[in-house]
Design an enzyme around this catalytic site. Structure first.
Site: not given
Length: 484
Positions: A12, A35, A77-78, A131, A188, A192-193, A289
């Site tokens: 959440l 959690r 988190k990945a 998005g 994608h 975007e970068y 970057r």
């Protein structure tokens, strides 16, 4: 509220909360778990109060609340957290149940997890969700892949909550097996970068060469958002340029010029290197970057390294039109490179990607959404086997019309010392692509000279390789021929 929930969601944070609210607003009953149990209680008794959303204090309770086949979506988190939750969920689920990863996972991890979860009799989906916070709540672009058997069960939910284009089509279709969904999301993000860096280069030229005020730039981006460049990123750039704090200062002027990144652009570049696809614009955007993050070094260098003064002489209004054309042309190049990468990787991983549908999925909800994507969809609808977007008649003509301005921007920026790594690398790619004879003949001769790497001949069939004893001392032995 229904006796059993349609779907469960774990995690959440901002994206998870907003996806739950989106699902509930479309008529689905959702169970949630986090959690940190306090988050569940605060959400259910706060923002979700009175809605068809129920909380669970444990994973066991969450699973018991779901209708079969159970659908559990991870918004965590990945990386290791995804694997940890998969291990916790597997013993609680029945054959045919579905685990969904909606985070920014790396596609090889998703391919591995799909195979592993399927070996346990369950189904797995890795879906890109684009998005941001607003998209998650109002309609994101979604790119699901993984276990094909899972798609019919999640399709009604995903397509209901996804963004819609003008004709009502959802920005969500099945992408393919294994890691295909997260792969398309990765590309994608790479695009975007590139889009963001292109806009930043135009901004720097406006600010440092043309010496335009924020208000003047605000007006320009407002106009640009009404035409070919109409897009979410142009829209928010306009808003950023016009935003002032309570003291009346422009917020953008107070932000340190050191950009962060989370890795998806880097992943896209690595994939391109592995596939041997020249994704030059995205890679330059990643490096831009990286250079920005070396703030202290740049400040020190600015006091030592010399260059021309950024003084513009000419018609500013005309040059702003050139900037528009340069941005538009470079944007076309970025997408052409990105779709070429997808076509190459699809062959490598045996994916049947629908490039027109991918363009449609990106048409609404996502960060790179723009009217421009309609033209990409049209191009692949006319010719699904299109090798390169630049060869579609529409884009061939658009690049041709934009070339003069594009070249003038690159040359003026170089002469006046303004860095434009993405705009200029896009032009270099275009000029390379339209050149029938590149100097790689000399390069192959060099490789053969020092390493006996062989070469093909213009007067012999492709696939026949030759070696020259350039020094008279090397003999006839040559190295094997291969391409990494």
């Amino acid at each position: 509220m229904k006796e059993l929930s349609d779907i469960g969601l774990i995690g959440l944070a901002v994206m998870g909360e907003n996806l739950v609210m989106n699902m509930e607003s479309k008529g689905f009953t959702v169970s949630v778990y986090n959690r940190t149990v306090d988050k569940v209680e605060n959400f259910v008794n706060g923002r979700a109060k009175g809605k068809n959303i129920r909380g669970a204090a444990t994973l066991e309770e969450l699973i018991q609340q779901l209708e079969k086949p159970r659908k559990v979506m991870l918004m965590v988190k990945a990386g290791q957290p995804v694997d940890d939750f998969i291990e916790k969920l597997i013993p609680l689920l029945d054959p045919g149940d579905i685990i969904i990863d909606g985070g920014n996972s790396h596609y090889p991890d998703t391919a591995r997890r799909t195979a592993y979860v399927e070996s346990k009799g369950l189904n797995y989906i890795g879906t890109g969700v684009s998005g941001g916070e607003e998209g998650a709540l109002k309609g994101p672009s979604m790119m699901p892949g993984g276990s094909p058997a899972a798609w019919p069960a999640v399709k009604p939910i995903f397509q209901a909550i996804a963004a819609k284009v003008d004709d009502g089509s959802p920005c969500c279709q099945w992408v393919g097996s294994g890691g295909a969904g997260h792969f398309v999301k990765m590309v994608h993000n790479g695009i975007e970068y590139g889009d963001m860096q292109l806009i930043c280069e135009v901004y720097q030229i406006m600010r440092d060469l043309l010496h335009l005020s924020n208000e003047e730039m605000y007006q320009i981006f407002t106009e640009w958002n009404k035409g070919k460049l109409d897009s979410y990123l142009i829209e928010i750039t306009r808003d950023i340029l016009g935003y002032k704090d309570e003291s009346g200062a422009y917020v953008v002027d107070t932000i340190l010029d050191a950009a962060g990144q989370k890795g998806t652009g880097k992943w896209t570049g690595i994939e391109a290197l592995n596939e041997g696809i020249p994704l030059t614009l995205v890679i330059e955007a990643v490096f831009a970057r990286s250079l920005s993050s070396q703030k202290d070094l740049r400040v020190a260098s600015s006091k030592v390294l010399s260059g021309p003064k950024a003084e513009f002489e000419g018609d500013k209004k005309e040059f702003i039109n050139y900037l528009h054309d340069a941005l538009y042309a470079a944007k076309i190049i970025s997408y052409a490179q990105g779709f070429t990468l997808m076509k190459s990787s699809a062959k490598t991983y045996n994916w049947d990607l629908n490039y027109g549908e991918i363009a449609l999925m990106w048409r609404g909800g996502c960060i790179i959404r723009s009217v421009f994507l309609d033209k990409i969809k049209d191009a692949f609808t006319v010719n699904p086997a299109l090798d390169n977007l630049l060869l579609a008649p529409y884009f061939t003509e658009e690049i041709d019309k934009s070339q003069q301005g594009w070249r003038k921007v690159c040359s003026e920026a170089q002469l006046k010392g303004i860095p434009v790594p993405c705009i200029s690398s896009a032009l270099a790619y275009y000029d390379g692509l339209r050149t029938a004879n590149l100097p790689a003949n000399l390069l192959q001769a060099q490789r053969d000279y020092f390493g006996a790497h062989t070469y093909e001949r213009t007067d012999k069939p492709r696939g026949e390789f030759f070696h020259t004893n350039w020094t008279g001392e090397g003999g006839s032995t040559s190295a094997s021929t291969y391409v990494v």
